[in-house]
Design a protein around this motif. Structure first.
Motif, PDB file in Angstrom:
ATOM      1  N   PRO A  76       0.832  -1.196   0.000  1.00 52.12           N
ATOM      2  CA  PRO A  76       0.000   0.000   0.000  1.00 52.12           C
ATOM      3  C   PRO A  76       0.874   1.257   0.000  1.00 52.12           C
ATOM      4  N   LYS A  77       0.264   2.390  -0.225  1.00 55.00           N
ATOM      5  CA  LYS A  77       1.000   3.643  -0.146  1.00 55.00           C
ATOM      6  C   LYS A  77       1.323   3.971   1.304  1.00 55.00           C
ATOM      7  N   GLY A  78       2.566   4.381   1.521  1.00 56.27           N
ATOM      8  CA  GLY A  78       2.965   4.831   2.839  1.00 56.27           C
ATOM      9  C   GLY A  78       2.736   6.322   3.001  1.00 56.27           C
ATOM     10  N   ALA A  79       3.229   6.872   4.084  1.00 54.04           N
ATOM     11  CA  ALA A  79       2.993   8.278   4.388  1.00 54.04           C
ATOM     12  C   ALA A  79       3.650   9.211   3.387  1.00 54.04           C
ATOM     13  N   GLN A  80       4.686   8.749   2.687  1.00 55.29           N
ATOM     14  CA  GLN A  80       5.293   9.571   1.639  1.00 55.29           C
ATOM     15  C   GLN A  80       4.360   9.737   0.445  1.00 55.29           C
ATOM     16  N   GLY A  81       3.412   8.814   0.317  1.00 55.49           N
ATOM     17  CA  GLY A  81       2.491   8.852  -0.805  1.00 55.49           C
ATOM     18  C   GLY A  81       2.890   7.968  -1.961  1.00 55.49           C
ATOM     19  N   VAL A  82       3.859   7.064  -1.756  1.00 57.46           N
ATOM     20  CA  VAL A  82       4.257   6.125  -2.799  1.00 57.46           C
ATOM     21  C   VAL A  82       4.074   4.703  -2.276  1.00 57.46           C
ATOM     22  N   ALA A  83       3.882   3.766  -3.213  1.00 53.81           N
ATOM     23  CA  ALA A  83       3.670   2.372  -2.837  1.00 53.81           C
ATOM     24  C   ALA A  83       4.927   1.797  -2.202  1.00 53.81           C
ATOM     25  N   LEU A  84       4.726   1.003  -1.154  1.00 59.75           N
ATOM     26  CA  LEU A  84       5.841   0.392  -0.435  1.00 59.75           C
ATOM     27  C   LEU A  84       6.364  -0.822  -1.197  1.00 59.75           C
ATOM     28  N   THR A  85       7.669  -1.041  -1.082  1.00 60.12           N
ATOM     29  CA  THR A  85       8.324  -2.172  -1.724  1.00 60.12           C
ATOM     30  C   THR A  85       8.706  -3.187  -0.659  1.00 60.12           C
ATOM     31  N   PRO A  86       8.197  -4.415  -0.747  1.00 58.24           N
ATOM     32  CA  PRO A  86       8.522  -5.412   0.274  1.00 58.24           C
ATOM     33  C   PRO A  86      10.031  -5.596   0.420  1.00 58.24           C
ATOM     34  N   GLY A  87      10.481  -5.599   1.655  1.00 59.87           N
ATOM     35  CA  GLY A  87      11.888  -5.812   1.935  1.00 59.87           C
ATOM     36  C   GLY A  87      12.776  -4.619   1.679  1.00 59.87           C
TER      37      GLY A  87
ATOM     38  N   ASP B 244      10.648   7.697  12.069  1.00 60.72           N
ATOM     39  CA  ASP B 244      10.210   8.928  12.698  1.00 60.72           C
ATOM     40  C   ASP B 244      10.659  10.070  11.790  1.00 60.72           C
ATOM     41  N   ARG B 245       9.731  10.782  11.209  1.00 58.61           N
ATOM     42  CA  ARG B 245      10.084  11.809  10.221  1.00 58.61           C
ATOM     43  C   ARG B 245      10.850  12.968  10.848  1.00 58.61           C
ATOM     44  N   GLN B 246      10.876  13.077  12.183  1.00 57.94           N
ATOM     45  CA  GLN B 246      11.700  14.079  12.840  1.00 57.94           C
ATOM     46  C   GLN B 246      13.141  13.613  13.002  1.00 57.94           C
ATOM     47  N   SER B 247      13.394  12.381  12.602  1.00 55.62           N
ATOM     48  CA  SER B 247      14.762  11.875  12.582  1.00 55.62           C
ATOM     49  C   SER B 247      15.273  11.722  11.162  1.00 55.62           C
ATOM     50  N   ILE B 248      14.408  11.185  10.276  1.00 59.24           N
ATOM     51  CA  ILE B 248      14.794  10.940   8.884  1.00 59.24           C
ATOM     52  C   ILE B 248      13.646  11.387   7.979  1.00 59.24           C
ATOM     53  N   PRO B 249      13.877  12.288   7.041  1.00 54.57           N
ATOM     54  CA  PRO B 249      12.790  12.738   6.153  1.00 54.57           C
ATOM     55  C   PRO B 249      12.332  11.632   5.211  1.00 54.57           C
ATOM     56  N   TYR B 250      11.056  11.690   4.818  1.00 53.17           N
ATOM     57  CA  TYR B 250      10.547  10.762   3.816  1.00 53.17           C
ATOM     58  C   TYR B 250      11.360  10.891   2.525  1.00 53.17           C
TER      59      TYR B 250
ATOM     60  N   GLN C  68       9.907   5.584   3.678  1.00 55.18           N
ATOM     61  CA  GLN C  68       8.704   5.927   2.916  1.00 55.18           C
ATOM     62  C   GLN C  68       7.417   5.900   3.728  1.00 55.18           C
ATOM     63  N   ASP C  69       7.524   5.661   5.022  1.00 57.80           N
ATOM     64  CA  ASP C  69       6.304   5.519   5.806  1.00 57.80           C
ATOM     65  C   ASP C  69       6.585   5.961   7.234  1.00 57.80           C
ATOM     66  N   THR C  70       5.539   5.969   8.050  1.00 55.51           N
ATOM     67  CA  THR C  70       5.686   6.335   9.452  1.00 55.51           C
ATOM     68  C   THR C  70       4.629   5.602  10.258  1.00 55.51           C
ATOM     69  N   GLY C  71       4.671   5.761  11.553  1.00 54.59           N
ATOM     70  CA  GLY C  71       3.682   5.207  12.456  1.00 54.59           C
ATOM     71  C   GLY C  71       3.816   5.910  13.781  1.00 54.59           C
ATOM     72  N   SER C  72       2.720   6.097  14.504  1.00 50.59           N
ATOM     73  CA  SER C  72       2.787   6.917  15.709  1.00 50.59           C
ATOM     74  C   SER C  72       3.619   6.282  16.808  1.00 50.59           C
ATOM     75  N   ALA C  73       3.895   4.986  16.723  1.00 50.46           N
ATOM     76  CA  ALA C  73       4.775   4.359  17.702  1.00 50.46           C
ATOM     77  C   ALA C  73       6.187   4.188  17.162  1.00 50.46           C
ATOM     78  N   ILE C  74       6.437   4.660  15.946  1.00 42.26           N
ATOM     79  CA  ILE C  74       7.786   4.608  15.387  1.00 42.26           C
ATOM     80  C   ILE C  74       8.438   5.939  15.734  1.00 42.26           C
ATOM     81  N   LEU C  75       8.999   5.999  16.911  1.00 42.07           N
ATOM     82  CA  LEU C  75       9.485   7.244  17.479  1.00 42.07           C
ATOM     83  C   LEU C  75      10.936   7.106  17.910  1.00 42.07           C
ATOM     84  N   GLY C  76      11.707   8.132  17.639  1.00 39.14           N
ATOM     85  CA  GLY C  76      13.085   8.148  18.087  1.00 39.14           C
ATOM     86  C   GLY C  76      14.057   8.203  16.936  1.00 39.14           C
TER      87      GLY C  76
END
Length: 408
Positions: free
Chosen positions: A322-333, A339-345, A367-375
């Motif tokens: 599916p599309k991640g937070a960057q807006g592009v489809a994710l590639t398996p593997g 955390d976008r405050q550590s590494i930009p999309y 290419q993606d994020t999650g609210s528990a992916i922090l640090g």
């Protein structure tokens, strides 16, 4: 996408990674059946994709970070920082396994990046597309010439972090309820934005008032309420849909919103109640089979509920996630959530992680994020879909180091 806890089963499907050793898994392939395997890793619903990226510039601007002030006796020249991390320039020789990775496998993910590139990387996209037919040696030589590796550290200097994983469940579903298909998957209700938080999971499943507001919003029906919750946890999934005319289609349900209730781990609930000692998926599944009358009680312990939108899944889409937070489809593997405050999309990242049975040393894309992916040094690794992907996602929780690759 969502990933918080648990999941269940069904059949066979795509492989998650080509360079996981010593397990030596095959490359991910599109398949037709699936297994949902759970994880106790706390993660969360992924947000909708952002708006279009800014127009490309003619030359890569400097990273959007300030130079770290000189630290007594410890500053490394060229160190860069942003709110949750600092980047320390290193030589390419520091990247473990760099000469061995089959970078051509990562190039599909990089080409996806170029559909919505970060401004710093847009000028490189012509080269990226041309190198899609290059050899790994040619791709590595180009990266060495155009990119500078930086070790990602916490602001205090700690370079050690945590890697977990997520995946896309694959379920049988039907447009019409009956014949065992009793659990609905909903589109967002019209009143979702007018009431925050919206009804809890228990209210959605049992309150006539909530049910009335969901009338006509069903995308399809699945068989198992626990599998439905797993789909909510992962935030996206594939459905082999039995249509009302008896034909079968393959569709994706993607995250479209939540009820704004807090996420609670059902595995944690079972532990806190003293009902299990093993909150891994086998332990949770064993408990549900032994206590069918308490399954709703367990599920309702998590008040969060996810709503979906339906997307077609054609031949070209089926090989990607599916599309991640960057807006592009994710590639398996080859895609990670950060955390976008550590590494930009859109940033290429070198990932190194070793655990009891899994070693990963590879080029991936943030290419993606999650609210528990922090640090600072934190990543969630997209394993794909199907039984092997779910198995890896369910057990992957191990040490991590990251290096960002930024334009010179």
């Amino acid at each position: 996408m969502v990933h918080h806890t648990i999941a269940t089963s069904t059949t066979s499907a795509s492989k998650a990674s080509s360079k996981i050793s010593p397990m030596k898994f095959r490359l991910l392939r599109l398949v037709t059946t699936a297994l949902i395997v759970g994880t106790l890793v706390a993660c969360s619903t992924r947000p909708p994709a952002p708006t279009d990226a800014p127009a490309a510039t003619t030359a890569p601007p400097p990273p959007p970070f300030a130079t770290v002030p000189a630290a007594p006796a410890a500053a490394v020249p060229g160190t860069l920082a942003q709110p949750k991390s600092r980047w320390v320039p290193v030589s390419w020789d520091e990247l473990p396994g760099f000469e061995q990775d089959s970078t051509t496998e990562a190039w599909n993910a990089w080409i996806k990046n170029c559909e919505r590139p970060a401004p710093a990387f847009a000028p490189l996209c012509g080269d990226v597309r041309r190198l899609s037919i290059g050899t790994p040696d040619e791709q590595r030589a180009w990266m060495r010439a155009r990119l500078q590796p930086y070790r990602v550290e916490a602001p205090g200097g700690n370079a050690d972090g945590l890697l977990t994983a997520y995946y896309e469940p694959y379920l049988d579903a039907a447009r019409v309820p009956g014949n065992g298909y009793t659990v609905p998957l909903y589109r967002p209700p019209a009143t979702l934005g007018a009431r925050k938080p919206w009804y809890t999971r228990q209210q959605i499943e049992s309150s006539p008032e909530a049910q009335a507001q969901l009338a006509g919003r069903v995308i399809g029906w699945v068989r198992d309420p626990v599998e439905a919750m797993v789909l909510h946890i992962q935030g996206s999934g594939r459905l082999r849909m039995l249509e009302s005319d008896g034909t079968t289609s393959l569709v994706r349900v993607a995250f479209a919103g939540t009820n704004d209730q807090p996420y609670m781990s059902v595995g944690r609930w079972l532990l806190d109640q003293g009902l299990v000692r093993d909150a891994t998926w086998p332990g949770i599944r064993a408990w549900t089979l032994q206590n069918p009358g308490r399954v709703n009680e367990m599920l309702w312990a998590n008040p969060r509920y996810v709503f979906f939108r339906e997307e077609p899944l054609g031949a070209l889409d089926a090989g990607f996630g599916p599309k991640g937070a960057q807006g592009v489809a994710l590639t398996p593997g080859r895609s990670i959530a950060v955390d976008r405050q550590s590494i930009p999309y859109g940033t290429p990242v070198w990932l190194a992680s070793t655990g009891p049975t899994t070693q990963l040393q590879r080029l991936v894309m943030a290419q993606d994020t999650g609210s528990a992916i922090l640090g600072a040094v934190r990543a969630d690794y997209f394993t794909g879909w199907g039984p092997e992907a779910g198995d890896i996602a369910g057990r992957l929780k191990q040490a991590l180091r990251l290096w960002v690759l930024w334009p010179r």
